[in-house]
Design a protein around this motif. Structure first.
Motif, PDB file in Angstrom:
ATOM      1  N   TYR A 169     -12.191   4.024   3.212  1.00  0.00           N
ATOM      2  CA  TYR A 169     -10.787   4.338   3.616  1.00  0.00           C
ATOM      3  C   TYR A 169     -10.832   4.186   5.098  1.00  0.00           C
ATOM      4  O   TYR A 169     -12.165   4.415   5.833  1.00  0.00           O
ATOM      5  CB  TYR A 169     -10.064   5.227   2.746  1.00  0.00           C
ATOM      6  CG  TYR A 169     -10.348   6.387   1.638  1.00  0.00           C
ATOM      7  CD1 TYR A 169      -9.370   5.283   0.800  1.00  0.00           C
ATOM      8  CD2 TYR A 169     -11.738   5.968   1.101  1.00  0.00           C
ATOM      9  CE1 TYR A 169      -9.614   5.378  -0.965  1.00  0.00           C
ATOM     10  CE2 TYR A 169     -11.862   6.766  -0.451  1.00  0.00           C
ATOM     11  CZ  TYR A 169     -11.035   5.847  -1.001  1.00  0.00           C
ATOM     12  OH  TYR A 169     -10.935   5.952  -2.320  1.00  0.00           O
TER      13      TYR A 169
ATOM     14  N   TYR B 232      -4.589   4.969  -1.204  1.00  0.00           N
ATOM     15  CA  TYR B 232      -4.583   3.524  -1.262  1.00  0.00           C
ATOM     16  C   TYR B 232      -5.181   3.130  -0.502  1.00  0.00           C
ATOM     17  O   TYR B 232      -5.697   3.639   0.857  1.00  0.00           O
ATOM     18  CB  TYR B 232      -3.138   2.691  -1.632  1.00  0.00           C
ATOM     19  CG  TYR B 232      -2.625   3.408  -2.283  1.00  0.00           C
ATOM     20  CD1 TYR B 232      -3.399   2.229  -4.025  1.00  0.00           C
ATOM     21  CD2 TYR B 232      -1.961   3.953  -2.854  1.00  0.00           C
ATOM     22  CE1 TYR B 232      -2.487   2.992  -4.781  1.00  0.00           C
ATOM     23  CE2 TYR B 232      -1.090   4.713  -3.503  1.00  0.00           C
ATOM     24  CZ  TYR B 232      -1.305   3.958  -5.439  1.00  0.00           C
ATOM     25  OH  TYR B 232      -1.032   4.085  -5.882  1.00  0.00           O
ATOM     26  N   SER B 233      -6.462   2.027  -0.265  1.00  0.00           N
ATOM     27  CA  SER B 233      -6.909   1.145   0.766  1.00  0.00           C
ATOM     28  C   SER B 233      -7.314   0.240   0.595  1.00  0.00           C
ATOM     29  O   SER B 233      -7.055  -0.766  -0.838  1.00  0.00           O
ATOM     30  CB  SER B 233      -8.278   2.393   1.287  1.00  0.00           C
ATOM     31  OG  SER B 233      -8.689   1.685  -0.136  1.00  0.00           O
TER      32      SER B 233
ATOM     33  N   ASN C  77      -8.795  -3.055  -0.657  1.00  0.00           N
ATOM     34  CA  ASN C  77     -10.106  -3.355  -0.813  1.00  0.00           C
ATOM     35  C   ASN C  77     -10.244  -5.048  -0.574  1.00  0.00           C
ATOM     36  O   ASN C  77      -9.675  -6.092  -0.792  1.00  0.00           O
ATOM     37  CB  ASN C  77      -9.805  -2.785  -2.280  1.00  0.00           C
ATOM     38  CG  ASN C  77     -10.434  -1.360  -2.867  1.00  0.00           C
ATOM     39  OD1 ASN C  77     -10.551  -1.236  -3.379  1.00  0.00           O
ATOM     40  ND2 ASN C  77      -9.408  -0.854  -2.300  1.00  0.00           N
TER      41      ASN C  77
END
Lengths: 376, 386
Positions: B38, B277-278, B280
């Motif tokens: 993150y 959320y990050s 990816n």
């Protein structure tokens, strides 16, 4: 720079060779190596060669594949021009009654106008059951340089090569193909096996389709076997690692090989200039607890590991309970292994639950497969 | 074109974060890595989308390149929208004057026209330096129910730390009668989290007043909130309970990372009901070799581990060679730790190479003795580090 070639990927001509794993998906959508599906290798090979006009030919059972591909964004293939398209099956006047194709040529006949309208000078046709990380630029350049009719990507194999399902075998002298036959009838001192990646000019392919149409032929392979002497067919011999997934046992062995063979990992997954792209999920990092013992294993993100994992492949979101031992196994996404359970040579499909204390064992020559969503 | 939104968010992401030293030399604080996969800004942005807010203006100023690249078009947080979505708002040149953002309030003031585009009833003001998961829609519900001009999210802090925060002194109904920015003698331990919901007309009115005041420092906590109170506006505290940490210092950033590991971690990111959320990437899976010993750690995709990793957080693509040791540390993207190298109680920024046999940090050190290695460093055995 964009390459003036179109990619055509066949997603499920080989479903029958992997029948258990393809109950709810096509071959192209079979999960492989922790986070990929077989089609990812085809797409990435094309994208890494700047080929961005790609069609995936679906036939049936393609829900998982469609979901995986989505808009194509994960491969940078959500484009205004080109990009990736999933071609769902349909019948035309050429294919007669509502009948699904079962060979490359039957599908290609249906798509003749579509292929012409792709507007690319070259086409690369490929199946999705050979997993490799190949530089298609090099193949295309060789094809242009030799001015061949067809360039086939092959892999050299030993004289005693055998296959449960028939494969296309080739002999070549200095790259020129001198013999083509099915593996069941084939004998040669330096055999090569076709990896079903075929490069040709779009015009040439259209010619072959017209010929097939005129003589009512429905197998491109048979056309090649019959006519190769009158054609200029070249082979591009690939010497890197290939996982040929043409049976469940092959699939299992190739998966485990990735945990033991550093060269295979380097050739397939760790090429810095040629990454394999896949649909990315939003997942947390994998948690290794104070009791985790993991060696020689490939692990995806979002797993929670509290037990022991040896020579195994764990997909996304797998949970291994305390005291559990996983050996020589492949656990698909969402598999949960309870406390003190033991798995040896087991392939679990998605969302399988192995309850506490359960012990299951196959061996390297006879792995066991557990269906999606099963509780054992 | 008609594009009304009930509530939009304005995220202040321009701060330098000077107390993170080398980690923010080239990067704005919101773009600092956290928890393996993150960046700090993932937390407020994920909170927005999880709270049903789909329009977010991100105000950038200090070192925005890495942050801009990371945010892209907002797709990571499902904020790539045809109407609304994520907009990056850097300082700009106007027809009368041009200015850097002077304070938090001035930054919002300069973007009043952005707010007006969406004609929102409410504006949520956020900052990009905290690790927390919060459903802003519950705060908005309270804001509507009380009819407040402004609602401030607060959290209970230990009284001995209260003087580091803005403290809200409230009545029994959570109405705020006094707001003290970093008081020497706090009367209370309800600290402002720097999260405000304003009714839009009030926000614009008070921002314009603040701008007109010559000696104002143009800061929400110091100027705007006290002005609202002095003018008799209704202000309420929204009491939040849950994990919340300011990661503005090296020790708090390290501590917050360590909160993710252990038997029962104080902060778990595996919770699927309220995901963070990050972005990816398509890195290869993790590989743990024969000689690897990895315990009590978080490991991300692309890592290759042949050495020992304990009580640590590894971001994507980290390589730990055979015989190397990583303990009690936070290792960011693509760091290579060569054979026999040792890392203790450190934060190592991305692309660093720790050469064979080198040692970083002190074994068993505590949070006040964290070693920090800047991005792209090369550490050799002779270098005295830590």
């Amino acid at each position: 720079m964009a390459t003036n070639a179109a990619g055509i990927i066949f997603s499920n001509l080989n479903d029958n060779t992997l029948s258990r794993m393809t109950a709810e998906r096509t071959v192209a959508a079979i999960p492989f190596a922790c986070r990929y599906r077989l089609v990812d290798f085809c797409l990435s090979n094309l994208v890494n060669a700047d080929i961005s006009n790609i069609s995936i030919i679906a036939n049936y059972n393609y829900r998982a594949l469609a979901e995986h591909i989505g808009s194509g964004k994960d491969w940078d293939l959500a484009r205004r021009n080109g990009g990736v398209r999933l071609i769902s099956p349909y019948s035309t006047a050429r294919s007669g009654a509502a009948r699904l194709y079962s060979t490359h040529m039957e599908a290609l006949k249906n798509m003749r106008e579509y292929i012409r309208d792709l507007g690319e000078e070259y086409v690369i046709i490929m199946d999705s059951d050979n997993v490799l990380n190949i530089d298609l630029h090099e193949v295309l350049n060789l094809h242009k340089k030799t001015d061949a009719n067809i360039t086939m990507v092959t892999m050299p194999v030993g004289k005693d090569f055998s296959s449960k399902h028939p494969r296309l075998m080739i002999s070549s002298v200095a790259g020129k193909v001198t013999d083509i036959a099915l593996s069941s009838t084939y004998k040669a001192t330096h055999p090569e096996v076709s990896l079903t990646i075929w490069v040709m000019r779009t015009d040439y392919l259209l010619g072959l389709i017209d010929e097939a149409d005129a003589y009512n032929l429905d197998s491109l392979t048979n056309m090649l076997i019959k006519n190769f002497r009158h054609m200029n067919i070249r082979s591009y011999c690939y010497t890197g690692y290939v996982a040929s997934v043409s049976s469940f046992l092959d699939y299992y062995r190739c998966s485990i090989e990735l945990t033991t063979n550093e060269k295979a990992r380097e050739s397939l997954l760790w090429k810095e200039s040629a990454p394999i792209f896949t649909r990315v999920h939003n997942s947390a990092p994998t948690v290794y607890s104070a009791n985790a013992k993991v060696s020689d294993s490939m692990i995806a993100d979002d797993c929670v590991i509290e037990g022991e994992v040896i020579n195994s492949v764990l997909f996304r979101g797998v949970k291994v309970g305390r005291g559990a031992v996983i050996r020589d196994s492949v656990l698909f996404a969402g598999t949960t292994v309870g406390k003190n359970a033991s798995l040896t040579s087991i392939v679990t499909d998605e969302d399988v639950v192995v309850s506490d204390g359960t012990s299951l064992a196959g061996n390297l020559n006879m792995p066991f497969y557990i269906q999606r969503g099963r509780k054992v | 074109m008609y594009c009304k939104k009930e509530c939009i968010a304005m995220l202040l992401a321009g701060g330098q974060g000077s107390r993170l030293y080398d980690l923010t030399k080239m990067t704005a604080k919101p773009a600092v890595s956290f928890g393996g996969k993150y960046k700090i800004i993932d937390f407020p942005l994920s909170n927005c989308i999880n709270s049903g807010i789909d329009t977010v203006g991100v105000l950038t100023q200090y070192q925005p390149l890495a942050l801009n690249e990371y945010m892209g078009n907002g797709a990571t947080w499902d904020l790539d929208r045809t109407r609304g979505g994520l907009s990056v708002l850097p300082p700009y040149q106007g027809n009368q004057k041009s200015d850097w953002y002077k304070g938090t309030a001035n930054a919002i003031y300069q973007n009043i026209n952005f707010i007006r585009q969406y004609n929102p009833d409410y504006v949520l003001i956020l900052s990009g330096d905290h690790i927390y998961r919060m459903d802003y829609s519950k705060m908005l519900e309270q804001h509507k129910a009380t009819g407040a001009a402004c609602t401030i999210a607060t959290i209970t802090v230990p009284i001995e730390e209260a003087s580091r925060f803005g403290i809200c002194n409230t009545g029994a109904d959570n109405s705020i009668y006094e707001f003290e920015e970093k008081p020497k003698k706090p009367k209370n331990n309800q600290a402002s989290m720097g999260i405000y919901i304003f009714s839009t007309p009030k926000l614009i009115e008070y921002l314009e007043r603040d701008e007109a005041r010559e000696n104002s420092s143009n800061d929400f906590g110091k100027d705007v909130i006290p002005d609202l109170l002095a003018s008799g506006e209704k202000l309420f505290a929204y009491r939040f309970s849950g994990y919340w940490k300011d990661v503005g210092t090296i020790s708090s950033l390290w501590e917050s990372n360590m909160d993710l590991i252990g038997e029962n971690p104080t902060l778990s990111l595996s919770d699927r009901s309220f995901r963070v959320y990050s972005r990816n990437t398509a890195r290869a899976p993790q590989y743990l070799g024969k000689t690897s010993k990895t315990v009590n750690s978080l490991i991300s995709e692309g890592c290759r581990i042949y050495g020992e990793v304990e009580n640590s957080i590894l971001s994507g693509g980290v390589v730990v060679e055979e015989g190397a040791e990583v303990r009690d540390s936070v290792i960011m993207e693509d760091v290579v730790i060569r054979k026999g190298a040792k890392i203790y109680t450190s934060i190592v920024d991305s692309d660093t190479i720790v050469e064979a046999g080198a040692t970083v940090g002190h074994k068993g050190a505590d949070k006040n003795d964290i070693t920090v290695i800047g991005k792209g460093s090369v550490i050799r055995p002779a270098d005295p580090i830590g």
